[in-house]
Design a protein around this motif. Structure first.
Motif, PDB file in Angstrom:
ATOM      1  N   MET A   1       0.412  -1.246  -0.238  1.00 12.47           N
ATOM      2  CA  MET A   1       0.012   0.285   0.209  1.00 12.47           C
ATOM      3  C   MET A   1       1.252   1.479   0.115  1.00 12.47           C
ATOM      4  O   MET A   1       1.951   1.184   0.665  1.00 12.47           O
ATOM      5  CB  MET A   1      -0.777  -0.450   1.501  1.00 12.47           C
ATOM      6  CG  MET A   1      -1.975  -1.090   0.885  1.00 12.47           C
ATOM      7  SD  MET A   1      -3.077  -0.998   2.621  1.00 12.47           S
ATOM      8  CE  MET A   1      -4.003  -2.379   1.956  1.00 12.47           C
ATOM      9  N   CYS A   2       0.244   2.058  -0.627  1.00 11.60           N
ATOM     10  CA  CYS A   2       1.096   3.442  -0.863  1.00 11.60           C
ATOM     11  C   CYS A   2      -0.165   4.590  -0.036  1.00 11.60           C
ATOM     12  O   CYS A   2      -1.200   4.714  -0.032  1.00 11.60           O
ATOM     13  CB  CYS A   2       1.431   4.255  -1.985  1.00 11.60           C
ATOM     14  SG  CYS A   2       3.156   3.519  -2.330  1.00 11.60           S
ATOM     15  N   LEU A   3       0.323   5.595   0.663  1.00 15.66           N
ATOM     16  CA  LEU A   3      -0.180   6.441   0.675  1.00 15.66           C
ATOM     17  C   LEU A   3       0.125   8.120   1.055  1.00 15.66           C
ATOM     18  O   LEU A   3       1.157   8.223   0.551  1.00 15.66           O
ATOM     19  CB  LEU A   3      -0.254   7.014   2.599  1.00 15.66           C
ATOM     20  CG  LEU A   3      -0.879   7.225   3.248  1.00 15.66           C
ATOM     21  CD1 LEU A   3      -2.309   8.282   3.480  1.00 15.66           C
ATOM     22  CD2 LEU A   3      -0.216   8.098   5.237  1.00 15.66           C
ATOM     23  N   TYR A   4      -1.023   8.641  -0.277  1.00 17.32           N
ATOM     24  CA  TYR A   4      -0.771  10.335  -0.276  1.00 17.32           C
ATOM     25  C   TYR A   4      -1.489  10.411   0.227  1.00 17.32           C
ATOM     26  O   TYR A   4      -2.269  11.146   0.219  1.00 17.32           O
ATOM     27  CB  TYR A   4      -1.667   9.639  -2.107  1.00 17.32           C
ATOM     28  CG  TYR A   4      -0.698   9.059  -2.769  1.00 17.32           C
ATOM     29  CD1 TYR A   4       0.258   8.876  -3.620  1.00 17.32           C
ATOM     30  CD2 TYR A   4      -1.275   8.482  -2.788  1.00 17.32           C
ATOM     31  CE1 TYR A   4       0.641   7.733  -4.057  1.00 17.32           C
ATOM     32  CE2 TYR A   4      -1.067   6.866  -3.879  1.00 17.32           C
ATOM     33  CZ  TYR A   4       0.385   6.862  -4.421  1.00 17.32           C
ATOM     34  OH  TYR A   4       0.349   5.757  -4.735  1.00 17.32           O
ATOM     35  N   ALA A   5      -0.726  11.999   0.141  1.00 20.78           N
ATOM     36  CA  ALA A   5      -1.802  13.249   1.129  1.00 20.78           C
ATOM     37  C   ALA A   5      -2.158  14.845   0.815  1.00 20.78           C
ATOM     38  O   ALA A   5      -1.236  15.476  -0.459  1.00 20.78           O
ATOM     39  CB  ALA A   5      -1.343  13.709   2.581  1.00 20.78           C
ATOM     40  N   ARG A   6      -2.565  15.749   0.550  1.00 23.60           N
ATOM     41  CA  ARG A   6      -2.935  16.816  -0.389  1.00 23.60           C
ATOM     42  C   ARG A   6      -3.265  17.923   1.062  1.00 23.60           C
ATOM     43  O   ARG A   6      -3.730  17.199   2.108  1.00 23.60           O
ATOM     44  CB  ARG A   6      -4.126  16.757  -1.418  1.00 23.60           C
ATOM     45  CG  ARG A   6      -4.926  16.892  -0.057  1.00 23.60           C
ATOM     46  CD  ARG A   6      -6.487  17.142  -1.752  1.00 23.60           C
ATOM     47  NE  ARG A   6      -8.247  16.525  -0.813  1.00 23.60           N
ATOM     48  CZ  ARG A   6      -8.497  17.414  -0.482  1.00 23.60           C
ATOM     49  NH1 ARG A   6      -8.033  19.340   0.185  1.00 23.60           N
ATOM     50  NH2 ARG A   6      -9.212  17.554  -0.264  1.00 23.60           N
ATOM     51  N   PRO A   7      -2.754  19.340   0.868  1.00 23.40           N
ATOM     52  CA  PRO A   7      -2.753  20.150   1.987  1.00 23.40           C
ATOM     53  C   PRO A   7      -4.278  20.570   2.056  1.00 23.40           C
ATOM     54  O   PRO A   7      -5.252  20.137   0.874  1.00 23.40           O
ATOM     55  CB  PRO A   7      -1.971  21.085   1.529  1.00 23.40           C
ATOM     56  CG  PRO A   7      -1.917  21.487   0.396  1.00 23.40           C
ATOM     57  CD  PRO A   7      -1.835  19.716  -0.569  1.00 23.40           C
ATOM     58  N   GLY A   8      -5.013  20.755   2.883  1.00 26.82           N
ATOM     59  CA  GLY A   8      -6.237  21.093   3.167  1.00 26.82           C
ATOM     60  C   GLY A   8      -7.008  20.521   3.684  1.00 26.82           C
ATOM     61  O   GLY A   8      -6.785  19.750   3.860  1.00 26.82           O
ATOM     62  N   GLY A   9      -8.056  21.140   3.523  1.00 27.96           N
ATOM     63  CA  GLY A   9      -9.722  20.282   4.237  1.00 27.96           C
ATOM     64  C   GLY A   9     -10.028  19.304   3.293  1.00 27.96           C
ATOM     65  O   GLY A   9      -9.836  19.354   2.180  1.00 27.96           O
TER      66      GLY A   9
END
Length: 518
Positions: free
Chosen positions: A490-498
């Protein structure tokens, strides 16, 4: 009543006659301490043996506690009992109270299961003590440290819970001098085991019929039978009350389970195996140690013949069922290992009689060490390791999500399945999960990644598989990747903001599960 050798009221555990050393003079506290230590370590390891550990038990407990949790098809059709989720809810509540971060809501229920499994250690010690002090020590040590007992002992599954009740019931039922109190407790424990795993009902009946048969010679036999039945009815009433408290008809889930899995054959869609599959699995897991296990069982079965009969019935019943999983026969696995250990204590005594009293300490120590080494080596066998790695990547990724207060929504993108992750119970309360699956009627003609790009306002974290099935939308960065081995990576990706528009999303986990029939 004439006592059989297996029921002899021997002063076997008067250990101070044997040695003055405190460790072996009173071994049970030390055995329980060893078992508790190993199970505590196991409870905090990432992963889970089977998705049922999450979605049949932890997620329903989480729904009771927070109102949020995945609802799989088994719960939608009403074929699961609320008993185990209700028992897991208090340690889960304590875990949530310890803070928003950390593994506590999942680890503490596992730790509670491990604490319950200490009853198996006590049972093994008591059964062994019927033969000799050394047999009690060896059987207790094996139950405390055997790799399958430790691994399955902390799994939030019905089979370990049932086995933790079944073994002490066997000790009470086959006692040399059965009491009404013991009979009542045994009846309650056996009923609990059957409520956990209805497929163990034939084994429970076998234990009662074989173990209680000598009661016929006692003047108090009818009182003991009455106590046994009374204990069983009391536990059944508790189970019925829990069903009613959760809006279900008492025991209707058993009828629905039979209807779905046997009459309609739904379980077959998860795979069908030939009858001898369980024997094949046992050989694959125990490898060459299967030979000493069988040798020990040849001598150790006399410690509790009714329990061995119940184990044989357990294997026979499950051989007749098409869909097979190793955990289903956990009761039989534990029984074989414990009775084999007791048998090896008899082999040691026979060797001492032949080679002389001076060999006794060395032989006893060598056999204990051999069981410990075998457990350690077999734990790294191919099939045992594959079991242990199940759910590991998803658990580690979700640990990062729970520790991150900026996570406001998580998208699972095919090929990551909900079955690969530890559910909403492993996230902060109120964190929604979205599932983007292929051939979803809510997104006709779109791939899962295309749907993610169109609906990304509802989440700011993406979890997807290794190897990749696509790329995240612009603005996402890779946080961590768990490589694929014999389980999905698995890979975890993130973006800023809500996150916005989360509640109304058609891709909320439960909506997709219902729509896709999962």
């Amino acid at each position: 009543m004439t006592s059989s050798p297996a029921r002899s009221a021997s002063p076997a555990c008067a250990w101070r006659r044997f040695t003055a050393q405190p460790l072996v003079a009173q071994p049970l506290p030390w055995l329980l301490l060893l078992a508790a230590l190993l199970r505590t370590i196991a409870a905090f390891q990432p992963g889970f043996h089977h998705p049922d550990a999450i979605y049949q038990y932890l997620e329903p407990a989480h729904r009771i506690l927070t109102g949020d949790g995945a609802v799989t098809w088994e719960w939608r059709v009403g074929m699961r009992s609320w008993l185990l989720p209700m028992l897991l809810m208090p340690p889960m509540a304590l875990g949530e109270a310890l803070g928003p971060a950390g593994p506590w809501p999942v680890a503490l229920p596992r730790l509670a299961m491990g604490a319950a499994s200490l009853s198996i250690v006590w049972s093994a010690w008591r059964l062994g003590c019927r033969r000799s002090p050394y047999a009690g020590l060896l059987a207790g040590f094996v139950a405390a440290s055997w790799f399958e007992c430790v691994y399955f002992g902390v799994q939030t599954l019905a089979e370990p819970a049932a086995t933790a009740a079944f073994l002490p019931a066997a000790v009470l039922v086959t006692a040399a001098r059965p009491t009404r109190r013991g009979a009542a407790i045994a009846g309650a424990l056996l009923t609990f085991a059957v409520l956990m795993r209805p497929h163990y009902a034939p084994a429970a009946a076998t234990l009662v019929l074989a173990g209680c048969w000598p009661w016929r010679a006692e003047r108090v036999a009818w009182r003991n039978w009455g106590a046994l039945i009374g204990g069983a009815l009391t536990m059944a009433a508790i189970g019925a009350g829990i069903d009613i408290a959760n809006g279900a008809r008492p025991f209707a889930w058993i009828v629905e389970n039979v209807r779905q899995n046997i009459v309609s054959g739904v379980a077959a869609r998860y795979g069908v195996s030939p009858p001898l599959t369980y024997l094949t699995w046992l050989l694959q897991i125990w490898i060459v140690w299967a030979i000493p296990l069988v040798i020990g069982l040849r001598f150790g079965w006399r410690a509790c013949p009714p329990l061995l009969a119940a184990a044989a019935v357990t294997i026979a019943v499950h051989m007749l069922i098409g869909h097979k999983e190793y955990r289903f026969i956990y009761l039989a696995v534990v029984t074989i290992v414990i009775l084999s250990a007791i048998g090896w204590s008899d082999i040691v005594e026979a060797a001492v009689a032949r080679w002389g009293e001076r060999t006794r300490p060395r032989l006893r120590l060598a056999v204990v060490a051999a069981w410990g080494i075998a457990s350690l080596l077999l734990a790294f066998g191919p099939l045992a390791q594959a079991h242990r790695r199940q759910g590991g990547p998803g658990s580690r990724v979700f640990a990062l999500l729970r520790d991150d207060p900026r996570t406001c929504g998580v998208a699972l993108v095919y090929g990551t399945s909900y079955a690969d992750i530890p559910g909403t119970a492993a996230l902060r309360p109120g964190t929604p999960i979205g599932l983007f699956w292929f051939a979803d009627p809510a997104a006709p003609g779109a791939t899962p990644w295309q749907s993610v790009a169109r609906h990304q306002a509802g989440f700011n974290r993406i979890v997807s598989s290794v190897p990749r099935t696509g790329s995240p939308p612009p603005g996402y960065r890779t946080i961590r990747c768990e490589p694929a081995s014999d389980v999905i990576g698995m890979c975890l990706y993130a973006r800023p903001g809500g996150c916005t528009a989360t509640q109304g999303s058609p891709f909320r986990l439960n909506r997709v599960l219902a729509r896709m029939g999962f």
